[in-house]
Design an enzyme around this catalytic site. Structure first.
Site, PDB file in Angstrom:
ATOM      1  N   LYS A 112       0.857  -1.183   0.000  1.00 21.11           N
ATOM      2  CA  LYS A 112       0.000   0.000   0.000  1.00 21.11           C
ATOM      3  C   LYS A 112       0.892   1.232   0.000  1.00 21.11           C
ATOM      4  O   LYS A 112       2.050   1.180   0.427  1.00 21.11           O
ATOM      5  CB  LYS A 112      -0.903   0.023   1.241  1.00 21.11           C
ATOM      6  CG  LYS A 112      -2.181   0.815   1.053  1.00 21.11           C
ATOM      7  CD  LYS A 112      -3.213   0.031   0.258  1.00 21.11           C
ATOM      8  CE  LYS A 112      -4.539   0.771   0.156  1.00 21.11           C
ATOM      9  NZ  LYS A 112      -5.574  -0.037  -0.504  1.00 21.11           N
ATOM     10  N   ASP A 152      -6.772   4.309  -5.031  1.00 22.86           N
ATOM     11  CA  ASP A 152      -7.403   4.170  -3.730  1.00 22.86           C
ATOM     12  C   ASP A 152      -8.100   5.495  -3.438  1.00 22.86           C
ATOM     13  O   ASP A 152      -8.356   6.271  -4.359  1.00 22.86           O
ATOM     14  CB  ASP A 152      -6.361   3.818  -2.657  1.00 22.86           C
ATOM     15  CG  ASP A 152      -6.978   3.273  -1.372  1.00 22.86           C
ATOM     16  OD1 ASP A 152      -7.341   2.090  -1.353  1.00 22.86           O
ATOM     17  OD2 ASP A 152      -7.101   4.037  -0.397  1.00 22.86           O
TER      18      ASP A 152
END
Length: 423
Positions: A112, A152
């Site tokens: 991430k 995201d």
């Protein structure tokens, strides 16, 4: 959210560690020595991202890329642009990606990234400069066989296109597979934007059948009306459920008869939020958690369902469209109240699944129709629900614990079989 609770339980990473500790007693004995590999990220990079602003000034932003575990394949996970991004959060999000890809049995690990920035305060040119400089800073640790970013919160297909172009410029040739979620004409996949919301619907539909919850006429409450929440709401609306309450950053709207979700989507596209939507009552944000509902879809940020809110919920089924929306203590309360939870690592895995499809298509330079993609997505999501449900029955545990059992066994078996170098 209760401020005192948030301060005492600060950190998504602590939530993740609590989830790992809960699953440890269920694991095979020969895997226990390897469990600590799940309790720390493999690699965490913090970068300074300086850019020249439109007014000629220079501003510095802090960026991150965390690779949690790569035992089963390249890292996979999104890039988040948000003013609250910090290392603790990115670590947790990368770890949840590790679990999520393993639950779906995709050949990936978890990663991430993010930048602490409010993208709405940047001009398009400033946003592009920020993205290109950030990509340059993390370029040594990303790549189509190393770590593959995706969109995201606060990022989109355009940003992925800039990332792909920047990385390709560094490498001296076009590398479409370095990111997913790109524009279709740059090697993106059909169906990617709606995939996470579709996965929420598909998993919700399957679990509703198993708990004998009739979808037609069911009352749905949705927190977050971006790509995930709006698509899930639209598909439930098409299935004759009633979306009665929606909350986003602009406010909370309610209509006991249900909204026309397509009209709400069109309104939000113009007005950038749900507040002011006609035929809706604007209610207090905290009242969202006490609305009469059958299904709750938290599709915003992590840490939204606290123990206090869990006591008030009227839902029979919680579909975690967001990552980490439920505190472990709140989950205990929901389970005691016999409220079924479809965990994030299963429920919102549609996005990473179609990202996997995009990566496969890029590697082969052969692209599928949206119908083929949706068919493959539904098949994988339904199979994952069946695997998790069977494990929950077998181990007499919650769906989240069952999902973690499946995922951790797959990850730790890979770690064990690969061995520790040097021996």
């Amino acid at each position: 959210m209760s401020l005192s609770y948030e301060m005492e339980n600060s950190g998504a990473w602590q939530t993740y560690l609590a989830q790992i500790n809960r699953v440890a007693p269920y694991l095979e004995e020969d895997l226990i020595p390897f469990i600590n590999t799940l309790k720390r990220p493999k690699r965490a990079l913090i970068v300074d991202v300086p850019i020249v602003m439109d007014d000629g000034s220079i501003q510095h932003f802090e960026g991150y890329r965390v690779q949690h575990n790569l035992s089963r394949g390249p890292g996979k996970g999104g890039i988040r642009y948000h003013p609250d991004v910090e290392l603790n959060e990115v670590m947790a999000l990368s770890a949840w990606m590790t679990i999520k890809t393993a639950v779906l049995n995709l050949p990936y690990g978890g990663a991430k990234g993010g930048i602490r920035v409010d993208p709405r305060k940047l001009s398009p040119r400033e946003l592009e400069r920020l993205t290109r400089r950030f990509t340059t800073e993390i370029s040594p640790i990303i790549g189509p066989q190393i770590d593959i970013p995706a969109p995201d919160v606060g990022t989109n297909a355009d940003i992925m296109g800039w990332m792909m172009d920047t990385y390709s410029t560094i490498k001296g040739h076009t590398v479409t597979g370095v990111v997913t979620g790109k524009p279709v004409h740059l090697g993106g996949s059909l169906g990617r934007v709606r995939a996470t919301g579709r996965g929420v619907f598909v998993t919700g539909l399957e679990v509703a059948k198993k708990i004998n919850l009739t979808l037609e006429g069911s009352r749905i409450a949705v927190q977050g009306f971006g790509n995930v929440g709006s698509e899930a709401a639209y598909l439930f609306h098409k299935a004759n459920a009633k979306v009665v309450c929606v909350q986003d950053h602009t406010g909370t709207i309610f209509n006991a008869d249900g909204f026309d979700v397509k009209q709400l989507q069109d309104y939000v596209a113009i007005h950038k939020g749900v507040a002011g939507f006609p035929d809706a009552t604007l209610i207090e944000d905290e009242a969202f958690w006490t609305v009469e509902m059958d299904i709750l879809i938290p599709a915003a940020l992590e840490g939204q369902i606290t123990p206090e809110r869990a006591q008030k919920l009227t839902a029979k089924l919680v579909l975690e469209g967001a990552n980490g929306p439920t505190y472990p203590e709140a989950e205990d309360i929901l389970l005691q109240r016999q409220i079924m939870i479809v965990p994030d690592v299963l429920c919102n895995a549609g996005g990473v699944t179609v990202s996997y499809f995009e990566w496969v298509q890029d590697m082969a330079s052969y692209f599928w129709t949206e119908e083929e993609i949706n068919e493959r997505l539904d098949k994988l999501m339904i199979k994952a629900v069946e695997d998790v449900w069977h494990t929950a029955d077998d181990k007499d545990c919650s769906l989240r614990t069952a999902a973690y059992i499946l995922a951790c066994e797959r990850i730790l078996k890979a770690r064990k079989e690969r061995g520790i170098f040097p021996g």
